[in-house]
Enzyme design. Structure first.
Site, PDB file in Angstrom:
ATOM      1  N   ARG A 225       0.850  -1.189   0.000  1.00 46.31           N
ATOM      2  CA  ARG A 225       0.000   0.000   0.000  1.00 46.31           C
ATOM      3  C   ARG A 225       0.888   1.243   0.000  1.00 46.31           C
ATOM      4  NH1 ARG A 225      -3.445  -2.705  -1.611  1.00 46.31           N
ATOM      5  NH2 ARG A 225      -5.455  -3.248  -0.698  1.00 46.31           N
ATOM      6  N   HIS A 273      -1.087   0.430  -9.495  1.00 46.05           N
ATOM      7  CA  HIS A 273      -1.792  -0.537  -8.629  1.00 46.05           C
ATOM      8  C   HIS A 273      -2.289  -1.711  -9.484  1.00 46.05           C
ATOM      9  CE1 HIS A 273      -4.051  -1.030  -4.595  1.00 46.05           C
ATOM     10  NE2 HIS A 273      -3.811  -2.212  -5.142  1.00 46.05           N
TER      11      HIS A 273
HETATM   12  P1  NDP Z   1      -1.550 -11.637   4.814  1.00 44.13           P
HETATM   13  O1  NDP Z   1      -2.530 -11.184   5.837  1.00 44.13           O
HETATM   14  O2  NDP Z   1      -1.642 -13.046   4.320  1.00 44.13           O
HETATM   15  O3  NDP Z   1      -0.061 -11.461   5.381  1.00 44.13           O
HETATM   16  C1  NDP Z   1       0.346 -10.319   6.050  1.00 44.13           C
HETATM   17  C2  NDP Z   1       1.780 -10.501   6.544  1.00 44.13           C
HETATM   18  O4  NDP Z   1       2.215  -9.276   7.117  1.00 44.13           O
HETATM   19  C3  NDP Z   1       1.902 -11.567   7.638  1.00 44.13           C
HETATM   20  O5  NDP Z   1       3.101 -12.275   7.502  1.00 44.13           O
HETATM   21  C4  NDP Z   1       1.907 -10.723   8.903  1.00 44.13           C
HETATM   22  O6  NDP Z   1       2.572 -11.287  10.021  1.00 44.13           O
HETATM   23  C5  NDP Z   1       2.679  -9.502   8.455  1.00 44.13           C
HETATM   24  N1  NDP Z   1       2.380  -8.359   9.316  1.00 44.13           N
HETATM   25  C6  NDP Z   1       1.189  -7.749   9.536  1.00 44.13           C
HETATM   26  N2  NDP Z   1       1.317  -6.751  10.433  1.00 44.13           N
HETATM   27  C7  NDP Z   1       2.614  -6.738  10.794  1.00 44.13           C
HETATM   28  C8  NDP Z   1       3.377  -5.959  11.709  1.00 44.13           C
HETATM   29  N3  NDP Z   1       2.812  -4.985  12.445  1.00 44.13           N
HETATM   30  N4  NDP Z   1       4.686  -6.229  11.845  1.00 44.13           N
HETATM   31  C9  NDP Z   1       5.273  -7.226  11.121  1.00 44.13           C
HETATM   32  N5  NDP Z   1       4.611  -8.016  10.239  1.00 44.13           N
HETATM   33  C10 NDP Z   1       3.300  -7.757  10.085  1.00 44.13           C
HETATM   34  O7  NDP Z   1      -1.639 -10.606   3.614  1.00 44.13           O
HETATM   35  P2  NDP Z   1      -1.366 -10.871   2.055  1.00 44.13           P
HETATM   36  O8  NDP Z   1      -0.011 -11.450   1.906  1.00 44.13           O
HETATM   37  O9  NDP Z   1      -2.516 -11.588   1.435  1.00 44.13           O
HETATM   38  O10 NDP Z   1      -1.422  -9.364   1.480  1.00 44.13           O
HETATM   39  C11 NDP Z   1      -0.550  -8.358   1.966  1.00 44.13           C
HETATM   40  C12 NDP Z   1      -0.988  -7.002   1.437  1.00 44.13           C
HETATM   41  O11 NDP Z   1      -0.689  -6.887   0.051  1.00 44.13           O
HETATM   42  C13 NDP Z   1      -2.496  -6.732   1.492  1.00 44.13           C
HETATM   43  O12 NDP Z   1      -2.899  -6.353   2.790  1.00 44.13           O
HETATM   44  C14 NDP Z   1      -2.651  -5.609   0.478  1.00 44.13           C
HETATM   45  O13 NDP Z   1      -2.513  -4.361   1.109  1.00 44.13           O
HETATM   46  C15 NDP Z   1      -1.480  -5.827  -0.479  1.00 44.13           C
HETATM   47  N6  NDP Z   1      -1.950  -6.197  -1.824  1.00 44.13           N
HETATM   48  C16 NDP Z   1      -1.568  -5.441  -2.894  1.00 44.13           C
HETATM   49  C17 NDP Z   1      -1.981  -5.760  -4.177  1.00 44.13           C
HETATM   50  C18 NDP Z   1      -1.530  -4.982  -5.355  1.00 44.13           C
HETATM   51  O14 NDP Z   1      -2.025  -5.198  -6.471  1.00 44.13           O
HETATM   52  N7  NDP Z   1      -0.600  -4.068  -5.212  1.00 44.13           N
HETATM   53  C19 NDP Z   1      -2.873  -6.918  -4.421  1.00 44.13           C
HETATM   54  C20 NDP Z   1      -3.178  -7.675  -3.229  1.00 44.13           C
HETATM   55  C21 NDP Z   1      -2.731  -7.303  -1.984  1.00 44.13           C
HETATM   56  P3  NDP Z   1       2.064 -12.675  10.683  1.00 44.13           P
HETATM   57  O15 NDP Z   1       2.584 -13.743   9.747  1.00 44.13           O
HETATM   58  O16 NDP Z   1       2.721 -12.682  11.994  1.00 44.13           O
HETATM   59  O17 NDP Z   1       0.559 -12.592  10.708  1.00 44.13           O
END
Ligand code: NDP
Length: 310
Positions: A225, A273
């Site tokens: 994002r 995006h």
């Molecule tokens: P997930 O929820 O599967 O994974 C999120 C990861 O981020 C997890 O490993 C989580 O840790 C980690 N995380 C979250 N908060 C923190 C924090 N405070 N500190 C450290 N690590 C953190 O999400 P996705 O992989 O499915 O998607 C990630 C993001 O990608 C989406 O939220 C979206 O914003 C973006 N996206 C962008 C797209 C684009 O076209 N540009 C398309 C699709 C998504 P833990 O493993 O401990 O839970």
């Protein structure tokens, strides 16, 4: 009972067809033609849908996001209290993001910006060969997208590290968590990739402090994002050479205004995006599955954890 569908006009028909192909009995109401609000039991919405609007459906049981990220849905006023929100976890979304990450890692690793410039200058010059095993890659977020990208990069022979919220052991990956872990990983990341959800904890995380911790001349890739990156800090890091180049798919705001310096920056590679785009026919099965589960009172899939913010 009916399902409310709300997305960009161009995608409305595709979503409708994809859902009806799986369950022809579904009654779909295309926003804003909702009919009797009391008949709406589930809302399948694009992130732009106004969450305040969803408060007028007294029998709503489920909200489904048409994307993987839910930051738009969770910001105030947020979803109606007590209503679960499911997000998409989709094979095609995940593989598209993997491709976008690979494209940009290889672009930087194989000195493509430099070779394009040399081509413009008609200069025949061989640059030093890059060594894959020495190009350390740090990934912020090892969720659906981050873990998949990590696997692809490991497969090519890059040393890969990942940073998560909770401690996590992943085969063939060095993992980090917490603030100290972030600093330690950043210091070793020749390429830093952001695939985090946008939450209050992760907003602005790619700012001056983190960028200064990277090895000088590191690369940044942000597919998560726009709110993760502090634009002015990134521009300063690019201009000083601390960051050699950045590949950015996401911005704040979107569309990025034409006067923004990223557009014309020689060391910024942009996509609008478009790294990973939801394909309704691929995403629809899990949506229909969740609708059936909601009706049957069974556990729902891919639920958003409101406390964690993703
Ligand atoms: P997930 O929820 O599967 O994974 C999120 C990861 O981020 C997890 O490993 C989580 O840790 C980690 N995380 C979250 N908060 C923190 C924090 N405070 N500190 C450290 N690590 C953190 O999400 P996705 O992989 O499915 O998607 C990630 C993001 O990608 C989406 O939220 C979206 O914003 C973006 N996206 C962008 C797209 C684009 O076209 N540009 C398309 C699709 C998504 P833990 O493993 O401990 O839970």
């Amino acid at each position: 009972m009916a399902v409310l569908l709300s997305t960009k006009p161009a995608a409305m028909g595709l979503w409708c067809d994809a859902l009806l192909a799986l369950d022809p009995a579904l009654e779909i109401r295309m926003f804003p033609d909702v009919g009797d609000p009391a008949e709406i039991e589930a809302a399948v919405v694009w992130t732009a849908h106004d969450m305040a609007e969803l408060r007028r459906y007294p029998n709503l049981k489920l909200i489904v996001s048409m994307g993987a990220g839910v930051d738009h849905l969770l910001r105030p006023p947020g979803p109606p209290p007590g209503i679960p929100v499911a997000r998409l976890v989709d094979r095609m979304l995940t593989s598209q993001m993997g491709e976008w990450v690979l494209l940009n890692v290889l672009r930087f690793h194989r000195q493509d910006l430099e070779y394009r410039q040399l081509q413009r200058e008609r200069t025949w010059l061989e640059l030093p060969a890059p060594v894959t095993a020495e190009r350390r890659i740090g990934i912020l977020g090892l969720g659906e997208l981050g873990a998949h990208a990590a696997g692809l990069l490991r497969g090519l022979g890059f040393p890969v590290m990942g940073w998560t919220r909770r401690p996590r052991a992943v085969e063939d990956l060095q993992t980090f968590h917490g603030e100290a872990g972030l600093a330690a990983m950043a210091a070793r990341s020749d390429i830093l990739i952001c695939l985090l959800p946008l939450t209050p904890q992760t907003r602005g995380i790619v700012g001056a402090e983190l960028l200064a911790r990277l090895p000088r001349g590191a690369f940044l890739i942000n597919g998560a994002r726009g709110g993760h990156v502090v634009d002015t800090d990134l521009l300063a890091a690019l201009d000083s050479g601390q960051v050699a180049a950045a590949a950015l798919d996401v911005f704040e705001p979107e569309p990025l205004p034409p006067e923004h310096p990223f557009w014309a920056h020689p060391r910024v590679v942009m996509t609008p995006h478009a790294a990973s785009i939801t394909i309704p026919s691929s995403a629809a099965p899990q949506v229909v599955d969740n609708l059936r589960r909601a009706r049957a009172g069974q556990p729902l899939l891919n639920l958003v954890d409101f406390a964690a913010g993703y």
